[in-house]
Design an enzyme around this catalytic site. Structure first.
Site, mmCIF file in Angstrom:
data_model
loop_
_atom_site.group_PDB
_atom_site.id
_atom_site.type_symbol
_atom_site.label_atom_id
_atom_site.label_comp_id
_atom_site.label_asym_id
_atom_site.label_seq_id
_atom_site.Cartn_x
_atom_site.Cartn_y
_atom_site.Cartn_z
ATOM 1 C CG LEU A 13 4.462 22.937 -7.437
ATOM 2 C CD1 LEU A 13 3.906 24.286 -7.885
ATOM 3 C CD2 LEU A 13 5.961 23.041 -7.159
ATOM 4 C CB THR A 84 2.858 28.500 -7.831
ATOM 5 O OG1 THR A 84 2.561 29.700 -8.565
ATOM 6 C CG2 THR A 84 1.602 28.020 -7.113
ATOM 7 C CE1 TYR A 106 0.109 24.087 -7.669
ATOM 8 C CE2 TYR A 106 -0.127 23.378 -9.951
ATOM 9 C CZ TYR A 106 0.181 24.357 -9.025
ATOM 10 O OH TYR A 106 0.566 25.597 -9.451
ATOM 11 N NE ARG A 338 -6.839 -9.484 17.374
ATOM 12 C CZ ARG A 338 -6.536 -9.555 18.671
ATOM 13 N NH1 ARG A 338 -7.195 -10.417 19.453
ATOM 14 N NH2 ARG A 338 -5.592 -8.798 19.174
ATOM 15 C CE LYS A 356 -2.740 -10.468 18.249
ATOM 16 N NZ LYS A 356 -1.438 -11.126 18.480
ATOM 17 C CG HIS A 368 -21.131 -22.643 16.481
ATOM 18 N ND1 HIS A 368 -22.068 -22.420 15.517
ATOM 19 C CD2 HIS A 368 -20.940 -23.989 16.511
ATOM 20 C CE1 HIS A 368 -22.448 -23.575 14.986
ATOM 21 N NE2 HIS A 368 -21.769 -24.543 15.574
#
EC number: 2.7.7.23
Length: 484
Positions: A13, A84, A106, A338, A356, A368
């Site tokens: 439900l 219900t 539920y 990424r 990325k 760095h």
């Protein structure tokens, strides 16, 4: 067909709005430990080997259905919120095969363990019950329906909080809202009335209908009442999150994972972690992340949908999303990988390096302050501090390729699309706008020119000099001392 081999259907439900959440998101879609609440119920039903799973939707039906759409899951709409009993009838309409016990769950109780449900169903069948109610005991059961027992402890009825007398409200045994019914439940549910203060159809009234027909109704009491905790507001949601997260972390600890300060570490249920992994405080591990044995996850790292291979080290405050880190590699601190970042074995990504859609082969070092986007970099290449792959022309991204054994000096810009051959050198400070042949040295920077006296003339301009004494007193003094 025996009691133990009878199939099991599950009705979940999940039609409520959850107004106290104060959210545009349907209540059952609020996530807990990496899954929407309703998805926990679907997972539990699958773990039980249910023949058919029906999710009853109402408020935000399309969103809910999209969130848990998967093979073996059907949906039924409760067009009006009439209680219900009405919701169960909506779900039962999709149970067309018959001959099964029916478990009702539920969509907002994600703490229920599959083992508890397995024991509930087994008890229902072993005792030959027509209906079994999952109950719990609390010193104060305010908000729950109460279990009213008769002589010999038989379950006589369930009284909702709003309909309970003062004496009934003092009862500590509560109705969890989870039931197992025999196959007659859908037919009996059609006889439920709405003669109550709310004018709703209560599924709890099935108990009286079963008893009126001489059927056996029993209760199965929870050992841990927290399993049926739901969430009606944001505070309840945080309680569920804390409980589930504690369970998840305890499971990993038992499986051989070291977690420093487990109360600070968030690991979603979908994450897989190997033995002898070390997880430091504050780490967040999400989605389909896979971490192999012996890896170290540094403090306050955030890793989502990524693969971390054996013995890799992710140092503090690094963020990884849809990335792969090879065996023995180290990343961070304060690095960002990424989507599309793939690191080979023994790669070093240092502080403030961002990648990325980049593939870095074994032994590449970028220590760095670099941006490496849309690029393939061959084995053992050294990427100097401040190196930028300029991959975007304002409209399109462009791909570059750097060979193996390349030395890229600090503060280099590769203006994509570029190809740098194996074993090439690029002098620091170069802006590379042509390809670099294998083994060549590329130098692309202007010749230095020193213009004597330029600074004195610049600061001596009237519009600047009058501000120097207030803002830059040392420079004002220097200007006075050096004027002829």
């Amino acid at each position: 067909m025996t009691e133990q081999t009878r199939p099991l259907d599950v009705v979940i439900l999940a039609a409520g709005q959850g107004t106290r959440m104060n959210s545009a998101l349907p209540k059952v879609l609020h996530p807990v430990a990496g899954r929407p609440m309703v998805a926990w119920a679907v997972k539990a039903a699958r773990d039980l080997g249910a023949r058919k799973i029906v999710v009853v939707t109402g408020h935000g039906a399309e969103q809910v259905e999209a969130a848990v759409q998967q093979p073996g899951v059907a949906f039924a709409r409760q067009e009006r919120q009439l209680g219900t009993g009405d919701a169960f009838l909506s779900g039962a309409s999709a149970l067309t095969e018959g001959g099964a016990d029916i478990l009702v769950l539920y969509g907002d109780t994600p703490l229920l363990r599959p083992d508890t449900l397995r024991e509930l169903v087994a008890s229902h069948r072993e005792q030959g019950s027509a209906m079994t109610v999952l109950t719990g005991e609390l010193p104060d059961a305010t908000g729950y329906g109460r279990i009213v027992r008769g002589e010999g402890g038989a379950v006589e009825r369930i009284v909702e909080q709003k309909d309970a007398s003062d004496a009934e409200k003092a009862i500590g045994e509560f109705n969890s809202g989870v039931y197992v019914f025999d196959e007659r439940a859908p037919e009996l549910a059609r006889r439920i009335g709405n003669d109550n203060k709310a004018g709703e159809y209560y599924l709890t009234d099935l108990l009286g209908l079963y008893r009126a027909g001489g059927a056996t109704v029993r209760a199965f009491r929870l050992s841990d009442p927290d399993e049926v905790l739901g969430a009606n507001d944001r505070a309840g949601l945080t309680q569920l999150e804390a409980t589930l997260q504690r369970r998840i972390n305890e499971g990993h600890l038992k499986a051989g994972v070291s977690i420093s300060l487990p109360g600070t570490v968030l690991i979603e249920d979908t994450v897989e972690i190997g033995r002898d992994v070390v997880i430091e405080p504050g780490a967040l591990l999400r989605g389909q992340t896979r971490i192999a044995g012996g890896a170290v996850i540094g403090a306050y790292s955030v890793i989502t949908d990524s693969v971390i291979h054996e013995r890799a080290v992710i140092k503090a405050h690094s963020v990884l999303e849809q990335a792969e880190v090879g065996a023995g590699s180290d990343v961070g601190p304060f690095a960002r990988l990424r989507p599309g970042s793939v690191l080979g074995e023994g790669v070093h990504i240092g502080n403030f390096v961002e990648t990325k859609n980049a593939r870095l082969d074994a032994g590449v070092k970028a220590g760095h302050l670099a941006y490496l986007g849309d690029v393939e970099i061959g084995a053992e290449t050294n990427v100097g501090a401040g190196t930028i792959v300029a991959n975007f022309d304002g409209l399109n991204k462009h791909q570059s390729k750097v060979g193996a054994g390349v030395f890229i000096g600090s503060n280099t810009t590769l203006i994509a699309p570029r190809v740098v051959g194996d074993a090439a050198f690029i002098a620091g400070g170069s802006a590379i706008h042509d390809d670099v042949p294998e083994g060549a040295m590329a130098v692309a920077r202007g010749k230095q020119r020193n213009i004597e006296g330029w600074a004195r003339r610049y600061w001596a301009a009237p519009e600047r000099r009058e501000k120097l004494a207030k803002k830059l007193p040392w420079l004002a003094g220097w200007l006075s001392r050096t004027q002829g």
